[in-house]
Every structure is written in C-alpha cells, then in structure tokens.
Design a protein around this motif. Sequence first.
Motif, PDB file in Angstrom:
ATOM      1  N   VAL A 162       0.235 -24.805  22.994  1.00 36.97           N
ATOM      2  CA  VAL A 162       0.805 -25.984  23.560  1.00 36.97           C
ATOM      3  C   VAL A 162       1.017 -27.311  22.613  1.00 36.97           C
ATOM      4  CG1 VAL A 162       0.597 -28.021  25.211  1.00 36.97           C
ATOM      5  CG2 VAL A 162       0.340 -25.650  25.972  1.00 36.97           C
ATOM      6  N   PHE A 163      -0.122 -27.462  21.773  1.00 38.47           N
ATOM      7  CA  PHE A 163       0.030 -28.369  20.667  1.00 38.47           C
ATOM      8  C   PHE A 163       0.993 -28.067  19.700  1.00 38.47           C
ATOM      9  CE2 PHE A 163      -4.084 -29.612  22.443  1.00 38.47           C
ATOM     10  CZ  PHE A 163      -3.825 -30.928  22.904  1.00 38.47           C
ATOM     11  N   LEU A 164       0.981 -26.648  19.288  1.00 40.49           N
ATOM     12  CA  LEU A 164       1.978 -26.305  18.569  1.00 40.49           C
ATOM     13  C   LEU A 164       3.542 -26.460  18.910  1.00 40.49           C
ATOM     14  CD1 LEU A 164       3.220 -24.648  15.813  1.00 40.49           C
ATOM     15  CD2 LEU A 164       2.665 -22.534  17.268  1.00 40.49           C
ATOM     16  N   ALA A 165       3.596 -26.419  20.367  1.00 43.68           N
ATOM     17  CA  ALA A 165       4.989 -26.646  21.002  1.00 43.68           C
ATOM     18  C   ALA A 165       5.320 -28.010  21.052  1.00 43.68           C
ATOM     19  CB  ALA A 165       4.901 -26.067  22.478  1.00 43.68           C
ATOM     20  N   ILE A 166       4.323 -28.855  21.060  1.00 39.55           N
ATOM     21  CA  ILE A 166       4.346 -30.217  21.094  1.00 39.55           C
ATOM     22  C   ILE A 166       5.163 -30.754  19.559  1.00 39.55           C
ATOM     23  CG2 ILE A 166       3.343 -32.734  21.077  1.00 39.55           C
ATOM     24  CD1 ILE A 166       1.553 -31.493  23.330  1.00 39.55           C
ATOM     25  N   SER A 167       4.407 -30.232  18.754  1.00 42.05           N
ATOM     26  CA  SER A 167       5.100 -30.307  17.343  1.00 42.05           C
ATOM     27  C   SER A 167       6.341 -29.893  17.035  1.00 42.05           C
ATOM     28  CB  SER A 167       3.900 -29.601  16.150  1.00 42.05           C
ATOM     29  OG  SER A 167       2.653 -29.816  16.192  1.00 42.05           O
TER      30      SER A 167
ATOM     31  N   LEU B 262      -4.283 -20.828  24.474  1.00 46.52           N
ATOM     32  CA  LEU B 262      -2.931 -21.415  25.192  1.00 46.52           C
ATOM     33  C   LEU B 262      -2.864 -22.704  24.986  1.00 46.52           C
ATOM     34  CD1 LEU B 262      -0.396 -21.048  26.756  1.00 46.52           C
ATOM     35  CD2 LEU B 262      -2.168 -21.286  28.706  1.00 46.52           C
ATOM     36  N   GLU B 263      -4.115 -23.378  24.800  1.00 47.49           N
ATOM     37  CA  GLU B 263      -4.189 -25.133  24.628  1.00 47.49           C
ATOM     38  C   GLU B 263      -3.594 -25.211  23.046  1.00 47.49           C
ATOM     39  OE1 GLU B 263      -7.480 -28.166  23.714  1.00 47.49           O
ATOM     40  OE2 GLU B 263      -7.833 -26.848  25.326  1.00 47.49           O
ATOM     41  N   LEU B 264      -3.773 -24.372  22.152  1.00 52.42           N
ATOM     42  CA  LEU B 264      -3.385 -24.664  20.795  1.00 52.42           C
ATOM     43  C   LEU B 264      -2.056 -24.480  20.702  1.00 52.42           C
ATOM     44  CD1 LEU B 264      -6.294 -23.075  18.969  1.00 52.42           C
ATOM     45  CD2 LEU B 264      -6.114 -25.437  19.303  1.00 52.42           C
TER      46      LEU B 264
ATOM     47  N   LEU C 137       0.457 -26.861  10.395  1.00 50.41           N
ATOM     48  CA  LEU C 137      -1.256 -27.010  10.364  1.00 50.41           C
ATOM     49  C   LEU C 137      -1.661 -26.442  11.701  1.00 50.41           C
ATOM     50  CD1 LEU C 137      -1.638 -30.533   8.684  1.00 50.41           C
ATOM     51  CD2 LEU C 137      -1.854 -28.266   7.695  1.00 50.41           C
ATOM     52  N   TRP C 138      -0.679 -26.739  12.860  1.00 43.95           N
ATOM     53  CA  TRP C 138      -1.165 -25.948  14.145  1.00 43.95           C
ATOM     54  C   TRP C 138      -1.159 -24.611  14.051  1.00 43.95           C
ATOM     55  CZ3 TRP C 138      -4.571 -27.772  17.445  1.00 43.95           C
ATOM     56  CH2 TRP C 138      -4.555 -29.143  17.575  1.00 43.95           C
ATOM     57  N   THR C 139      -0.290 -23.923  13.357  1.00 43.50           N
ATOM     58  CA  THR C 139      -0.440 -22.515  13.137  1.00 43.50           C
ATOM     59  C   THR C 139      -1.448 -22.037  12.327  1.00 43.50           C
ATOM     60  OG1 THR C 139       2.132 -22.784  13.056  1.00 43.50           O
ATOM     61  CG2 THR C 139       1.079 -20.638  12.157  1.00 43.50           C
ATOM     62  N   VAL C 140      -2.109 -22.795  11.093  1.00 38.95           N
ATOM     63  CA  VAL C 140      -3.058 -22.394  10.508  1.00 38.95           C
ATOM     64  C   VAL C 140      -4.314 -22.550  11.490  1.00 38.95           C
ATOM     65  CG1 VAL C 140      -4.772 -23.208   8.764  1.00 38.95           C
ATOM     66  CG2 VAL C 140      -2.364 -23.076   8.140  1.00 38.95           C
TER      67      VAL C 140
END
Length: 169
Positions: free
Chosen positions: A21-26, A17-19, A64-67
């Motif tokens: 969130v960073f994808l969503a921020i991107s 879930l944390e990851l 890159l967050w998707t990766v």
Amino acid sequence: RAPLTASLTAVPPSRHLELVVFLAISDIGSNMTYFLGHRAELVGEGLCTLQGMTQQFFELASVLWTVVIGLTLWSSVVRQVKMENRAAMHGFAWGTSFIIMLLPLSTDSYGPAGSWCWIKDKMPGTVWRYIVFYVPLWLAFAWVCYLPPPSHYATPPPPTIAQPSHPTP
C-alpha cells in the motif's frame, strides 16, 4: 455487504500488504505530478519547481519501498525473522526520500527537464540526477539482486527420533 468491503474484511491484515500500500501511495504521488503540466513556461517557475521536487520525492520513495518490501520478504522467508520496526521502515523510505529531495535545492537545480519539470538537464542538474535518483536506483537494484536465495543457507537437519536402548541378549 458490498463486494469490495466483504473482500477487504475477508483478508487478514498483513505486513506485506501494508508495505505494498505504501509503495502504491508512492506511485500514485509520482503519477499525480504529471497532472501539474509538462512545460515550465505553461505552469510557471514555482509550480515547475514544486512538480520536480514532488516527483523526485515520490519516485525515490517508490524505489525505497521496493527495497523495504524485498528485505521484509527475504527476512521472513530466508532468515525466518519478522521485521517489526515500522518507524524504521517509514524513516528509511519517506525520510531518506525527503532529505535527498532537498539536496538539488542547494544549487537551484529543479526546473525544466525537457518534456517535464524535474531536475534541470544542464550542469549541475545532470550531476544531481545521478546522485539523487539514478545511483540510488541502481544501488537498490544491485542490492536486491545480491540477496542470496534460500539455497545458500544450510537447512537444519531433520530431527532425529531417539531409539530406545534395548538390552542385548
């Protein structure tokens, strides 16, 4: 409690879930660049360059967050290994995006790109588009497709129960 806070506290914190969130921020950062305007003559050259750089940074960070998410899930499910190095994840996604974002500045290639500001659609901008966005995008896609599914890994045999040895009559 309010329904939103109740639902947030009911869900235990999760690496995945944390990851996300960073994808969503991107994605939010990328989408915010569209609010700056869409034509260089309307927003000015400096703001157009800033919009192009910001868009490049967040769009690539999203890829890159998707990766990172794919690798983390694959490691957890298939390899049964937890990826705990947050600094490496952030360095990979944000750091790589930042360094790659700087490259087109070497040839003043940020500016009008048709309907919005990004990397100019004239040479050497066209080459930069492929180097800093399309090639990493397709490499990420190919890498995620390459990850072998769980069926490619041998599952350990089920544990055997030791049979007591009986004396023969």
